[in-house]
Design an enzyme around this catalytic site. Structure first.
Site, PDB file in Angstrom:
ATOM      1  N   GLU A   1      51.153  54.092  29.172  1.00 53.54           N
ATOM      2  CA  GLU A   1      52.265  53.283  29.675  1.00 53.54           C
ATOM      3  C   GLU A   1      53.460  54.149  30.040  1.00 53.54           C
ATOM      4  O   GLU A   1      54.133  53.913  31.044  1.00 53.54           O
ATOM      5  CB  GLU A   1      52.673  52.226  28.641  1.00 53.54           C
ATOM      6  CG  GLU A   1      51.694  51.078  28.502  1.00 53.54           C
ATOM      7  CD  GLU A   1      51.598  50.248  29.771  1.00 53.54           C
ATOM      8  OE1 GLU A   1      52.632  50.040  30.443  1.00 53.54           O
ATOM      9  OE2 GLU A   1      50.491  49.804  30.111  1.00 53.54           O
TER      10      GLU A   1
ATOM     11  N   CYS B   1      49.735  43.095  45.902  1.00 54.99           N
ATOM     12  CA  CYS B   1      51.147  42.785  46.165  1.00 54.99           C
ATOM     13  C   CYS B   1      51.951  44.085  46.193  1.00 54.99           C
ATOM     14  O   CYS B   1      52.942  44.242  45.483  1.00 54.99           O
ATOM     15  CB  CYS B   1      51.670  41.818  45.110  1.00 54.99           C
ATOM     16  SG  CYS B   1      53.219  40.985  45.566  1.00 54.99           S
TER      17      CYS B   1
ATOM     18  N   CYS C   1      48.242  39.897  51.576  1.00 53.33           N
ATOM     19  CA  CYS C   1      48.445  38.503  51.179  1.00 53.33           C
ATOM     20  C   CYS C   1      47.193  37.652  51.375  1.00 53.33           C
ATOM     21  O   CYS C   1      46.960  36.693  50.627  1.00 53.33           O
ATOM     22  CB  CYS C   1      49.609  37.905  51.964  1.00 53.33           C
ATOM     23  SG  CYS C   1      51.181  38.766  51.688  1.00 53.33           S
TER      24      CYS C   1
ATOM     25  N   CYS D   1      45.186  37.473  48.230  1.00 55.21           N
ATOM     26  CA  CYS D   1      45.905  37.132  46.996  1.00 55.21           C
ATOM     27  C   CYS D   1      45.563  35.715  46.528  1.00 55.21           C
ATOM     28  O   CYS D   1      45.526  34.776  47.338  1.00 55.21           O
ATOM     29  CB  CYS D   1      47.411  37.247  47.236  1.00 55.21           C
ATOM     30  SG  CYS D   1      48.404  36.806  45.782  1.00 55.21           S
TER      31      CYS D   1
END
Length: 368
Positions: free
Chosen positions: A45, A201, A208, A211
């Protein structure tokens, strides 16, 4: 432009669509997804902050090979940690990683405090979203995340106006993230949110048409995908200049200086830097009176997030130099030490040819 009212989807609908997409298209074989532990998730992370997955993978694997657990990391010298971080950028992340490992060992008996979001967020270099990601990904307990990918998904989906760094906008995004985060399959959900932002995205060219939220997305309906999220109000980036002294001895070693622990390239090793030739020459007169200057290499620019640094490498040769004090180091390019190097310095050292004061063939300017 036709206004589109942002509709908040029922959480069950959002979760079902996202997880159905993730099961088919998500990333399931990343190195830190194997043998999940709070330590491995934490390192990944931190490395993934403002850095792409493809860049992080080899760094993560080398880091795990050298520091397989938090005790190994805490017991290492900072130089070795920064050496493995060299080239990854944003070096405060590496310094904080090292500090946090020592806090975990000294204050938490070597165990990450994944039972408490506040305790996790209190470790050096870990904020609220990173703490949530570590808890969710390593324990499966419900924790909300709001990294850059998630912010992009939510601002586009709901047409959230304003720069996400503004407190009011950030509160709105946290509320949306809280609304959609489930109590089941939390590991997959948090990974799916990050994957959706990273692979579909995207900042530049979102896909799109693929998505699962195409029909519900405000930005897509308005044709304003590139408008969201709104960028941080920009200030003009100042430009600074510096001379970097490439001082070689007769053995071909190069003199390096360790930077202060905070600030630019904090804790890394760099070439001695000077504002102008007068100050560089004055330093040589005091410390290396026998030094011979050569023609400066071409100036190149290194870009930071908040300013541009124009670097002019100035080679010099010295036959004798008194023993260097603490904070200085004779670096041998033929047998490089395991120390953290500032990125442009690493490039200069790799380009430098031993026993010469000339720029390497093929390098009209030093590498960036």
């Amino acid at each position: 432009m036709t206004e589109t009212t942002p509709a908040i989807l029922p959480p069950e609908t959002f979760q079902r669509r996202l997880l159905e997409w993730f099961d088919v298209h998500g990333r399931h074989d990343l190195p830190w997804q194997q043998q999940r532990t709070p330590y491995r998730v934490w390192v990944s992370e931190i490395m993934l902050q403002q850095t792409q997955v493809t860049t992080v993978i080899p760094y993560f694997e080398r880091f795990m090979a050298r520091f397989p657990d938090v005790a190994a990391l805490a017991g290492a010298e900072q130089d070795e940690v920064l050496h493995l971080w060299t080239g990854l950028g944003y070096y405060a992340r590496g310094r904080n990683l090292h500090k946090a490992a020592r806090v975990v060992m000294d204050e938490h008996d070597g165990e990450f405090p994944v039972h408490s979001l506040d305790a996790m967020a209190g470790l050096p270099g870990i904020g609220r979203s990173t703490a949530g990601a570590i808890i969710a990904q390593s324990t499966g307990r419900r924790a909300v995340i709001l990294d850059g990918n998630v912010k992009r998904v939510l601002t586009r989906l709901h047409g959230v106006e304003g720069w996400p760094g503004r407190p009011a906008v950030e509160r709105r995004l946290w509320a949306l993230a809280e609304h959609y985060t489930p109590h089941q399959r939390v590991v997959d959900f948090t990974q799916a949110m990050m994957d959706l932002g990273a692979t579909l995205c995207r900042r530049g060219q979102p896909e799109c048409g693929r998505c699962p939220f195409e029909a519900d997305c405000v930005a897509n309906a308005r044709g304003e995908q590139k408008r969201f999220p709104e960028p941080k109000p920009r200030k003009a980036s100042p430009t600074r200049q510096t001379l970097m002294l490439l001082l070689q001895d007769e053995q071909g070693r190069v003199l390096l200086q360790q930077r202060p622990s905070s600030g630019l390239w904090g804790g890394l090793w760099s070439l001695p830097q000077f504002d102008d030739m007068a100050s560089l020459q004055a330093w040589l007169d005091q410390h290396a009176g026998t030094a011979e200057l050569a023609t400066a290499w071409a100036t190149f620019t290194h870009v930071f997030s908040h300013f541009r640094l124009e670097i002019t490498p100035q080679p010099a040769r010295v036959t004798r130099l008194d023993s260097v004090a603490e904070g200085w180091h004779w670096y041998d390019p033929a047998e490089p030490a395991s120390i953290g190097l500032a990125a442009p310095v690493k490039g200069l050292l790799e380009a430098l040819q031993p026993f010469t004061l000339s720029a390497p063939a093929g390098h009209a300017s030093a590498p960036d």
